[in-house]
Write a protein that holds these residues in place. Structure first.
Motif, PDB file in Angstrom:
ATOM      1  N   ARG A   1      46.047  34.805  45.485  1.00 20.09           N
ATOM      2  CA  ARG A   1      46.567  35.839  44.592  1.00 20.09           C
ATOM      3  C   ARG A   1      47.053  37.054  45.387  1.00 20.09           C
ATOM      4  O   ARG A   1      48.065  37.674  45.054  1.00 20.09           O
ATOM      5  CB  ARG A   1      45.467  36.260  43.605  1.00 20.09           C
ATOM      6  CG  ARG A   1      45.885  37.314  42.599  1.00 20.09           C
ATOM      7  CD  ARG A   1      44.761  37.619  41.630  1.00 20.09           C
ATOM      8  NE  ARG A   1      43.562  38.096  42.320  1.00 20.09           N
ATOM      9  CZ  ARG A   1      42.346  38.150  41.803  1.00 20.09           C
ATOM     10  NH1 ARG A   1      42.153  37.735  40.576  1.00 20.09           N
ATOM     11  NH2 ARG A   1      41.309  38.595  42.503  1.00 20.09           N
TER      12      ARG A   1
ATOM     13  N   ASN B   1      36.739  37.688  41.338  1.00 23.56           N
ATOM     14  CA  ASN B   1      37.275  38.360  40.139  1.00 23.56           C
ATOM     15  C   ASN B   1      38.401  37.577  39.473  1.00 23.56           C
ATOM     16  O   ASN B   1      39.442  38.133  39.109  1.00 23.56           O
ATOM     17  CB  ASN B   1      37.780  39.765  40.480  1.00 23.56           C
ATOM     18  CG  ASN B   1      36.676  40.634  41.024  1.00 23.56           C
ATOM     19  OD1 ASN B   1      35.498  40.372  40.793  1.00 23.56           O
ATOM     20  ND2 ASN B   1      37.042  41.652  41.773  1.00 23.56           N
ATOM     21  N   LEU B   2      38.188  36.297  39.313  1.00 16.99           N
ATOM     22  CA  LEU B   2      39.212  35.472  38.666  1.00 16.99           C
ATOM     23  C   LEU B   2      38.966  35.428  37.157  1.00 16.99           C
ATOM     24  O   LEU B   2      37.816  35.497  36.719  1.00 16.99           O
ATOM     25  CB  LEU B   2      39.166  34.045  39.220  1.00 16.99           C
ATOM     26  CG  LEU B   2      39.380  33.900  40.717  1.00 16.99           C
ATOM     27  CD1 LEU B   2      39.170  32.450  41.139  1.00 16.99           C
ATOM     28  CD2 LEU B   2      40.776  34.369  41.119  1.00 16.99           C
ATOM     29  N   PHE B   3      40.033  35.279  36.417  1.00 12.79           N
ATOM     30  CA  PHE B   3      39.891  35.110  34.965  1.00 12.79           C
ATOM     31  C   PHE B   3      39.467  33.673  34.674  1.00 12.79           C
ATOM     32  O   PHE B   3      40.168  32.726  35.057  1.00 12.79           O
ATOM     33  CB  PHE B   3      41.212  35.420  34.254  1.00 12.79           C
ATOM     34  CG  PHE B   3      41.474  36.887  34.100  1.00 12.79           C
ATOM     35  CD1 PHE B   3      40.890  37.605  33.070  1.00 12.79           C
ATOM     36  CD2 PHE B   3      42.292  37.566  34.991  1.00 12.79           C
ATOM     37  CE1 PHE B   3      41.116  38.958  32.920  1.00 12.79           C
ATOM     38  CE2 PHE B   3      42.524  38.923  34.854  1.00 12.79           C
ATOM     39  CZ  PHE B   3      41.924  39.620  33.820  1.00 12.79           C
ATOM     40  N   GLU B   4      38.346  33.527  33.994  1.00 12.00           N
ATOM     41  CA  GLU B   4      37.819  32.192  33.691  1.00 12.00           C
ATOM     42  C   GLU B   4      38.755  31.417  32.762  1.00 12.00           C
ATOM     43  O   GLU B   4      38.726  30.190  32.727  1.00 12.00           O
ATOM     44  CB  GLU B   4      36.426  32.296  33.047  1.00 12.00           C
ATOM     45  CG  GLU B   4      35.345  32.823  33.972  1.00 12.00           C
ATOM     46  CD  GLU B   4      35.023  31.872  35.111  1.00 12.00           C
ATOM     47  OE1 GLU B   4      35.287  30.672  34.968  1.00 12.00           O
ATOM     48  OE2 GLU B   4      34.533  32.347  36.142  1.00 12.00           O
ATOM     49  N   ALA B   5      39.556  32.151  32.006  1.00 15.38           N
ATOM     50  CA  ALA B   5      40.438  31.485  31.038  1.00 15.38           C
ATOM     51  C   ALA B   5      41.682  30.909  31.693  1.00 15.38           C
ATOM     52  O   ALA B   5      42.390  30.114  31.074  1.00 15.38           O
ATOM     53  CB  ALA B   5      40.858  32.483  29.961  1.00 15.38           C
ATOM     54  N   LEU B   6      41.951  31.318  32.926  1.00 12.63           N
ATOM     55  CA  LEU B   6      43.200  30.903  33.563  1.00 12.63           C
ATOM     56  C   LEU B   6      42.949  29.826  34.609  1.00 12.63           C
ATOM     57  O   LEU B   6      41.918  29.821  35.286  1.00 12.63           O
ATOM     58  CB  LEU B   6      43.869  32.107  34.249  1.00 12.63           C
ATOM     59  CG  LEU B   6      44.159  33.332  33.379  1.00 12.63           C
ATOM     60  CD1 LEU B   6      44.927  34.374  34.188  1.00 12.63           C
ATOM     61  CD2 LEU B   6      44.951  32.945  32.138  1.00 12.63           C
TER      62      LEU B   6
ATOM     63  N   PHE C   1      45.525  42.699  47.874  1.00  8.38           N
ATOM     64  CA  PHE C   1      44.099  43.059  47.893  1.00  8.38           C
ATOM     65  C   PHE C   1      43.242  41.795  47.849  1.00  8.38           C
ATOM     66  O   PHE C   1      43.448  40.931  46.984  1.00  8.38           O
ATOM     67  CB  PHE C   1      43.738  43.919  46.677  1.00  8.38           C
ATOM     68  CG  PHE C   1      44.333  45.301  46.711  1.00  8.38           C
ATOM     69  CD1 PHE C   1      43.678  46.344  47.370  1.00  8.38           C
ATOM     70  CD2 PHE C   1      45.537  45.565  46.078  1.00  8.38           C
ATOM     71  CE1 PHE C   1      44.225  47.618  47.382  1.00  8.38           C
ATOM     72  CE2 PHE C   1      46.087  46.836  46.099  1.00  8.38           C
ATOM     73  CZ  PHE C   1      45.435  47.872  46.751  1.00  8.38           C
ATOM     74  N   ILE C   2      42.300  41.725  48.752  1.00 10.21           N
ATOM     75  CA  ILE C   2      41.320  40.635  48.696  1.00 10.21           C
ATOM     76  C   ILE C   2      39.941  41.277  48.599  1.00 10.21           C
ATOM     77  O   ILE C   2      39.545  42.052  49.475  1.00 10.21           O
ATOM     78  CB  ILE C   2      41.396  39.738  49.948  1.00 10.21           C
ATOM     79  CG1 ILE C   2      42.815  39.185  50.119  1.00 10.21           C
ATOM     80  CG2 ILE C   2      40.395  38.591  49.839  1.00 10.21           C
ATOM     81  CD1 ILE C   2      43.038  38.433  51.424  1.00 10.21           C
ATOM     82  N   PHE C   3      39.260  40.947  47.506  1.00  5.89           N
ATOM     83  CA  PHE C   3      37.941  41.557  47.275  1.00  5.89           C
ATOM     84  C   PHE C   3      36.841  40.577  47.661  1.00  5.89           C
ATOM     85  O   PHE C   3      37.058  39.376  47.731  1.00  5.89           O
ATOM     86  CB  PHE C   3      37.793  41.941  45.801  1.00  5.89           C
ATOM     87  CG  PHE C   3      38.897  42.828  45.308  1.00  5.89           C
ATOM     88  CD1 PHE C   3      38.893  44.179  45.588  1.00  5.89           C
ATOM     89  CD2 PHE C   3      39.969  42.304  44.590  1.00  5.89           C
ATOM     90  CE1 PHE C   3      39.921  44.988  45.150  1.00  5.89           C
ATOM     91  CE2 PHE C   3      41.000  43.108  44.156  1.00  5.89           C
ATOM     92  CZ  PHE C   3      40.979  44.452  44.435  1.00  5.89           C
TER      93      PHE C   3
END
Lengths: 249, 385
Positions: free
Chosen positions: A175, A114-119, A108-110
């Motif tokens: 991803r 929508n990435l996690f800022e912590a990672l 899925f590509i949105f």
């Protein structure tokens, strides 16, 4: 949306021609939002087949039902009427757990990354490898390899906050692609990218389509990528009004 | 943990400033719970201070005696009967005066209620070597040992100090360490002879007919308190109650728990701390999840089950409780020491009590996490497109 360059395309109706070999087979799909008086039908008797290794781009005006159809194919919505077979699985009347399992095989590509800022970039990509059987070091290698292919080899340990919008979008694309899915569903994946990055994303999707026979269904208004389509599907008012195979000269 | 990606932990710790604030919030709740449970335990522990210091395996008390705080003597010859029982090494009387004991501050002459405890110094009934070492000095009439952990307002407590106990002149010949409780600000120990000299009314009431407040029974080495207590119950009439040391502790605790509001109040305080912590924890998780709704929806879109997403949130909640517990314990220990030095109350943090608060903290955050999970699942993956 501007029309693709007419001298490079030959239009041919292909809907329903692919049969059982299709990665995606949509038959007679209707869909409505709301209930009773507020019920509003957004899709009307749609048919579509997507073949292995095919890159299909879906266009149409806003509100034409492109996204609704994409989410139905992606097993993100429950079916109401008609049939959709994805990667050999009928989506109608499936329990939610089955739909979750099917979604693991789709990339899925949105529109938003929508990435996690912590990672870090690498860890954001590795999140998609949770259900793979790879060892941890292989996961890291695979994530870093795909990031390198997308021109982010020097950014694997960066967190999203330290990256540009285009770089973040490329991480989100990495991803989706890192599991080498047989079906990729994308919504405006190149909208936030510059010319070179957009071309690189399409090149990567193309490489995946050729090497792994992966199919790509991509909603876009980006003329820069339309010319890379194998097929262009146009929706207007909830109906597929044209489905053309593009043959390169 | 997401396989290979410690998402919960990194989500919790990636913003150090935010993490610090979150930890401070939960640590505050931990501190609240520790203080409330600490005060409650101190109340119970302090009431047991005297019993714990007595070198006895079994106690005899009047059947009508509800707690050590209330005087209710029993017939002294029950101890003589107990001495005849197998496995009994010795059985000694303990005299306690709460109501009539008034200590005069040797400096300013002010009078203060004190607890007077007496025993026959020929047989030291205390565990404390310090008391037993000085017991011979108590054979001299009107000599007393003073609890140096008594409140300051009792005045000088050095050996040699002359003062008055209930208008009788007494001499401090040494000190010991016992501590205060919620009903006694200080204690003084003396011989039975001094006790009856200072409190002549008690001589009339107790020595003549032979009545005693507490009986301390020591068994021969290897003797089973349970078996010996069972035999004594058969041997002695029902006007006395036979209790092992643990049974006596339990009886005192049960009385305080059931008959006073103090236990209830501190338990309520602990519950308040629990809910304050739960609300803080929920607010932290809620804000974090709200900021990452699309990310959680993305996880579900790419094949994470709702259960897996819920597990990530719960892991984050439990990790928050774990890292917050450490500063909470440190702050609590500092406050315990400070309050103990100011009040003399035995505020102790045993491993078991620490584990209890850790259990409360973990539960508090896990419940908050379970509620916050709903928020993490609020955005449908389809809405990402």
């Amino acid at each position: 949306m501007a029309d693709p360059q007419p001298d490079r395309f030959e239009q041919t109706r292909t809907a329903g021609a692919a049969g059982a070999a299709s990665v995606v087979s949509v038959k007679g799909v209707n869909y409505s939002f709301g209930t009773n008086e507020s019920r509003k039908q957004t899709l009307f008797d749609n048919h579509l087949d997507l073949l292995p290794g095919e890159i299909a781009m879906m266009t149409g005006p806003s509100g034409s039902g492109k996204t609704t159809l994409l989410t139905l194919i992606g097993a993100l919505r429950a079916m109401q009427d008609g049939s959709i077979i994805v990667l050999g699985h009928e989506l109608s009347d499936r329990p939610p757990a089955d739909l979750v399992a099917i979604r693991r095989r789709i990339g899925f590509i949105f529109q938003a990354h929508n990435l996690f800022e912590a990672l870090t970039a690498s860890l954001n990509v590795q999140v998609a490898l949770k259900f793979s059987d790879l060892r941890q070091d292989e996961r890291e290698r695979q994530a870093d390899r795909i990031l390198t292919q997308l021109g982010l080899g020097h950014r694997v340990q960066y967190k999203p906050r330290a990256l540009s919008g285009g770089e973040r979008q490329r991480i989100a694309i990495a991803r989706a692609l890192v599991t080498r899915p047989k079906l990729i569903l994308a919504d405006e994946p190149t909208a936030a990218l510059d010319q070179d990055s957009a071309r690189e994303v399409i090149r990567l999707l193309r490489a995946l389509a050729v090497e792994d026979r992966s199919s790509v269904l991509l909603v876009t208004h980006d003329n820069r990528v339309l010319e890379s389509a194998d097929r262009i599907v146009t929706l207007v008012d909830g109906r597929i009004v044209s489905d053309v195979v593009v043959q390169r000269q | 943990m997401t396989r290979g990606v410690p998402l919960a932990w990194l989500n919790l710790t990636h913003n150090l400033k935010q993490t610090g604030l979150s930890v401070a919030g939960i640590a505050f709740a931990v501190l609240l719970m520790f203080m409330e449970t600490g005060f409650r335990n101190a109340m119970f522990d302090s009431q047991l201070l005297l019993i714990n210091r007595l070198d006895a395996d079994i106690f005899l008390i009047s059947r009508a005696k509800s707690t050590l705080m209330f005087q209710q003597p029993f017939a002294r010859h029950r101890l003589e009967q107990a001495r005849a029982a197998p496995d009994v090494q010795w059985a000694e009387p303990i005299y306690v005066e709460h109501d009539a004991a008034l200590w005069k501050n040797a400096s300013d002459g002010s009078l203060h209620d004190i607890r007077a405890v007496a025993f026959e110094p020929e047989r030291c009934v205390f565990i404390d070597v310090e008391i037993c070492r000085q017991a011979t000095r108590l054979t001299v009439l009107d000599n007393v040992l003073f609890d140096r952990q008594s409140k300051e307002f009792f005045g000088p407590r050095t050996a040699g100090t002359l003062t008055e106990l209930s208008t009788r002149t007494v001499r401090i010949v040494g000190t010991f360490a016992l501590g205060t409780d919620f009903t006694h600000d200080g204690s003084v120990i003396m011989s039975a002879d001094t006790f009856f000299h200072v409190f002549p009314d008690r001589r009339v009431a107790e020595r003549s007919p032979g009545r005693v407040e507490l009986g301390a029974i020591k068994l021969v080495p290897g003797g089973s308190p349970q078996h010996a207590a069972a035999r004594l119950r058969q041997l002695l009439p029902p006007d006395v109650e036979v209790l092992t040391k643990q049974e006596y502790r339990d009886k005192e605790n049960a009385f305080l728990d059931a008959s006073t509001p103090i236990g209830y109040v501190f338990n309520l305080g602990t519950i308040m701390g629990f809910f304050v912590g739960a609300i803080i924890c929920y607010q932290i998780l809620f804000t974090d999840i709200t900021n990452q709704l699309p990310q959680f929806a993305t996880l579900r879109a790419i094949g994470y089950s709702d259960r897996t997403v819920a597990l990530i949130v719960l892991q984050q909640a439990v990790a928050l409780s774990a890292i917050s517990f450490v500063p909470g314990v440190i702050a609590s220990r500092i406050l315990y020491a400070l309050i103990a030095s100011l009040t003399g109350l035995p505020l102790e943090m045993s491993l078991l009590r620490g584990a209890w608060v850790l259990c409360l903290t973990t539960s508090m955050c896990a419940i908050s996490g379970a509620i916050a999970v709903r928020k993490a699942l609020a955005l449908a993956p389809a809405d990402l497109y």
